[in-house]
Design a protein around this motif. Structure first.
Motif, PDB file in Angstrom:
ATOM      1  N   GLN A  13       0.829  -1.206   0.000  1.00 43.39           N
ATOM      2  CA  GLN A  13       0.000   0.000   0.000  1.00 43.39           C
ATOM      3  C   GLN A  13       0.863   1.255   0.000  1.00 43.39           C
ATOM      4  O   GLN A  13       0.566   2.222  -0.715  1.00 43.39           O
ATOM      5  CB  GLN A  13      -0.938   0.000   1.209  1.00 43.39           C
ATOM      6  N   THR A  14       1.931   1.238   0.774  1.00 43.53           N
ATOM      7  CA  THR A  14       2.829   2.393   0.827  1.00 43.53           C
ATOM      8  C   THR A  14       3.489   2.614  -0.528  1.00 43.53           C
ATOM      9  O   THR A  14       3.541   3.742  -1.028  1.00 43.53           O
ATOM     10  CB  THR A  14       3.894   2.198   1.921  1.00 43.53           C
ATOM     11  N   VAL A  15       3.967   1.555  -1.152  1.00 43.36           N
ATOM     12  CA  VAL A  15       4.603   1.676  -2.470  1.00 43.36           C
ATOM     13  C   VAL A  15       3.590   2.158  -3.503  1.00 43.36           C
ATOM     14  O   VAL A  15       3.900   3.026  -4.326  1.00 43.36           O
ATOM     15  CB  VAL A  15       5.258   0.346  -2.897  1.00 43.36           C
ATOM     16  N   ASP A  16       2.370   1.633  -3.469  1.00 43.78           N
ATOM     17  CA  ASP A  16       1.336   2.092  -4.399  1.00 43.78           C
ATOM     18  C   ASP A  16       1.067   3.582  -4.223  1.00 43.78           C
ATOM     19  O   ASP A  16       0.939   4.322  -5.198  1.00 43.78           O
ATOM     20  CB  ASP A  16       0.043   1.299  -4.211  1.00 43.78           C
ATOM     21  N   LYS A  17       0.986   4.019  -2.966  1.00 44.94           N
ATOM     22  CA  LYS A  17       0.746   5.441  -2.683  1.00 44.94           C
ATOM     23  C   LYS A  17       1.894   6.296  -3.212  1.00 44.94           C
ATOM     24  O   LYS A  17       1.676   7.323  -3.856  1.00 44.94           O
ATOM     25  CB  LYS A  17       0.583   5.653  -1.179  1.00 44.94           C
ATOM     26  N   ILE A  18       3.108   5.840  -2.973  1.00 45.26           N
ATOM     27  CA  ILE A  18       4.296   6.584  -3.408  1.00 45.26           C
ATOM     28  C   ILE A  18       4.350   6.669  -4.931  1.00 45.26           C
ATOM     29  O   ILE A  18       4.551   7.744  -5.498  1.00 45.26           O
ATOM     30  CB  ILE A  18       5.575   5.924  -2.857  1.00 45.26           C
ATOM     31  N   THR A  19       4.175   5.538  -5.591  1.00 42.37           N
ATOM     32  CA  THR A  19       4.305   5.536  -7.050  1.00 42.37           C
ATOM     33  C   THR A  19       3.158   6.273  -7.730  1.00 42.37           C
ATOM     34  O   THR A  19       3.369   6.917  -8.754  1.00 42.37           O
ATOM     35  CB  THR A  19       4.429   4.104  -7.598  1.00 42.37           C
ATOM     36  N   SER A  20       1.961   6.202  -7.163  1.00 43.08           N
ATOM     37  CA  SER A  20       0.841   6.903  -7.791  1.00 43.08           C
ATOM     38  C   SER A  20       0.940   8.416  -7.604  1.00 43.08           C
ATOM     39  O   SER A  20       0.526   9.171  -8.473  1.00 43.08           O
ATOM     40  CB  SER A  20      -0.496   6.381  -7.277  1.00 43.08           C
ATOM     41  N   SER A  21       1.518   8.851  -6.475  1.00 42.28           N
ATOM     42  CA  SER A  21       1.642  10.291  -6.229  1.00 42.28           C
ATOM     43  C   SER A  21       2.926  10.870  -6.820  1.00 42.28           C
ATOM     44  O   SER A  21       3.025  12.075  -7.016  1.00 42.28           O
ATOM     45  CB  SER A  21       1.602  10.576  -4.727  1.00 42.28           C
ATOM     46  N   GLY A  22       3.928  10.011  -7.038  1.00 41.90           N
ATOM     47  CA  GLY A  22       5.204  10.483  -7.570  1.00 41.90           C
ATOM     48  C   GLY A  22       6.063  11.165  -6.526  1.00 41.90           C
ATOM     49  O   GLY A  22       6.994  11.892  -6.855  1.00 41.90           O
ATOM     50  N   ARG A  23       5.744  10.934  -5.243  1.00 42.04           N
ATOM     51  CA  ARG A  23       6.537  11.555  -4.179  1.00 42.04           C
ATOM     52  C   ARG A  23       6.591  10.631  -2.966  1.00 42.04           C
ATOM     53  O   ARG A  23       5.743   9.768  -2.782  1.00 42.04           O
ATOM     54  CB  ARG A  23       5.996  12.910  -3.797  1.00 42.04           C
TER      55      ARG A  23
END
Length: 66
Positions: A13-23
């Motif tokens: 979930q953390t990686v998905d959040k990071i990659t989708s937001s780009g930050r």
């Protein structure tokens, strides 16, 4: 004494959040460091997810924010 594991889904979930937001935030960084430091070993899924974030950082595709 066995170390508590952070569930892989949380890492996902953390990686998905990071990659989708780009930050990546300081909280995201702290979660990754807590995971790395609290475990004797990482499973292959956890390794791949964390490597993905580091690869994106090295490539300049993630912005580090506070």
């Amino acid at each position: 004494m066995k170390q508590a594991r952070i569930p892989t889904t949380t890492v996902e979930q953390t990686v998905d959040k990071i990659t989708s937001s780009g930050r990546i935030t300081r909280l995201d960084q702290q979660q990754f460091m807590a995971t790395l430091l609290s475990l004797d070993t990482l499973n292959s899924t956890e390794q791949a997810l964390i490597n993905r974030v580091f690869d994106l950082l090295r490539a300049g595709r993630l912005r580090v924010v506070d």
